[in-house]
Scaffold this active site. Structure first.
Site, short mmCIF file in Angstrom:
data_model
loop_
_atom_site.label_atom_id
_atom_site.label_comp_id
_atom_site.label_asym_id
_atom_site.label_seq_id
_atom_site.Cartn_x
_atom_site.Cartn_y
_atom_site.Cartn_z
N ARG A 32 1.07 -1.07 -0.29
CA ARG A 32 0.40 0.16 -0.18
C ARG A 32 0.46 1.38 0.45
O ARG A 32 0.71 2.60 0.84
CB ARG A 32 -1.07 -0.18 1.19
CG ARG A 32 -1.86 -1.20 1.37
CD ARG A 32 -3.21 -0.98 -0.47
NE ARG A 32 -3.80 -1.94 -0.01
CZ ARG A 32 -3.57 -3.01 -1.36
NH1 ARG A 32 -2.91 -2.83 -2.26
NH2 ARG A 32 -4.66 -3.66 -1.31
N GLY A 77 1.65 2.70 -2.62
CA GLY A 77 1.35 3.34 -4.02
C GLY A 77 2.29 3.23 -5.14
O GLY A 77 2.10 4.08 -6.25
N LYS A 78 3.09 2.09 -5.29
CA LYS A 78 3.96 2.12 -6.44
C LYS A 78 3.32 1.41 -7.76
O LYS A 78 4.22 1.47 -8.75
CB LYS A 78 5.10 0.90 -5.38
CG LYS A 78 3.68 -0.41 -5.70
CD LYS A 78 5.17 -1.99 -4.68
CE LYS A 78 3.94 -2.96 -4.24
NZ LYS A 78 3.52 -2.75 -3.19
N THR A 115 0.52 -10.69 -12.34
CA THR A 115 0.99 -12.09 -11.59
C THR A 115 0.18 -13.27 -10.43
O THR A 115 0.84 -14.13 -10.36
CB THR A 115 2.56 -12.12 -11.24
OG1 THR A 115 2.54 -10.89 -10.17
CG2 THR A 115 3.40 -11.77 -12.72
N ALA A 116 -0.70 -12.30 -10.40
CA ALA A 116 -1.52 -12.93 -9.25
C ALA A 116 -2.55 -13.83 -9.39
O ALA A 116 -2.75 -14.45 -10.43
CB ALA A 116 -2.62 -11.78 -8.57
N HIS A 153 -8.26 -4.31 -8.77
CA HIS A 153 -7.36 -4.04 -10.16
C HIS A 153 -7.97 -4.34 -11.26
O HIS A 153 -7.08 -3.22 -12.06
CB HIS A 153 -6.56 -5.20 -10.04
CG HIS A 153 -4.85 -4.66 -8.69
ND1 HIS A 153 -4.54 -3.83 -9.01
CD2 HIS A 153 -5.41 -5.17 -7.80
CE1 HIS A 153 -3.77 -3.44 -7.81
NE2 HIS A 153 -4.34 -4.28 -7.35
N ASP A 197 2.96 -6.37 -13.12
CA ASP A 197 2.10 -6.48 -11.64
C ASP A 197 2.44 -7.53 -10.52
O ASP A 197 1.03 -8.20 -11.24
CB ASP A 197 1.38 -5.32 -11.25
CG ASP A 197 1.32 -4.68 -10.30
OD1 ASP A 197 2.14 -5.07 -9.04
OD2 ASP A 197 0.67 -3.62 -9.84
#
Length: 176
Positions: free
Chosen positions: A10, A12-13, A36-37, A51, A88
């Site tokens: 969390r 902000g990346k 990749t999740a 997302h 991500d």
């Protein structure tokens, strides 16, 4: 151009990385999102859905690829000029591999990823968690994750053109 974006949970990346990609979209680049999740539980399913919704409501359209294991092969297969690829995130990729029953896949995939990055025609923005700033965690798998994430981040940073650390939503350039 290879840009590594690091930050804590969390921090902000991901938002920062998506803003960087939007700059490419503004000059006509195709924007690709490699997620990749994996949805291993209800909470992660909700995160993934959020997302996905955020990408749908963004100002530019994304081409989405979901890849939980073979990132280098995916990057090589989709590579082309005038394109920016957002990955991500690397630490979720690492988690997938650490939970894989075949322990030989991660070292092989890590090597392939590091080899392919400099050969890509696409610009790449890679998001990863910085997890080494806290205490040494309890449990063998947790310590292995911290070690492997640290080594992966160092290896990617060494080949990256830019490295940015995001803390509290504020970017700090580490390598320009």
């Amino acid at each position: 151009m290879i840009h590594l974006v690091l930050g804590g949970a969390r921090s902000g990346k991901s938002r920062f990385a998506e803003q960087r990609v939007a700059e490419y979209a503004a000059i006509g680049y195709t924007c690709v999102y490699v997620a990749t999740a994996t949805a291993l539980d209800h909470e992660m399913t909700q995160r993934i859905a959020k997302h996905q919704q955020d990408r749908v409501s963004s100002a530019h359209s994304w081409i989405l690829h979901e890849q939980a294991f073979d990132l280098a092969q995916t990057l090589m297969a989709i590579d082309k000029p005038q394109q920016v690829i957002l990955v991500d995130c690397l630490t979720l990729l690492l988690t997938n591999h650490l939970l894989d029953p075949d322990p030989t896949r991660w070292p092989e995939q890590k090597t392939l990823l590091l080899q392919c990055l400099s050969r890509l025609h696409s610009d790449v923005v890679l998001v990863s968690n910085e997890v080494g700033s806290g205490i040494v965690p309890m449990g063998e798998l947790n310590r292995q994750f911290v070690d492997e994430a640290g080594w992966l981040n160092q290896a990617i940073a060494s080949v990256a053109d830019q490295v940015t650390l995001v803390v509290a939503g504020l970017p700090l350039s580490l390598k320009q």
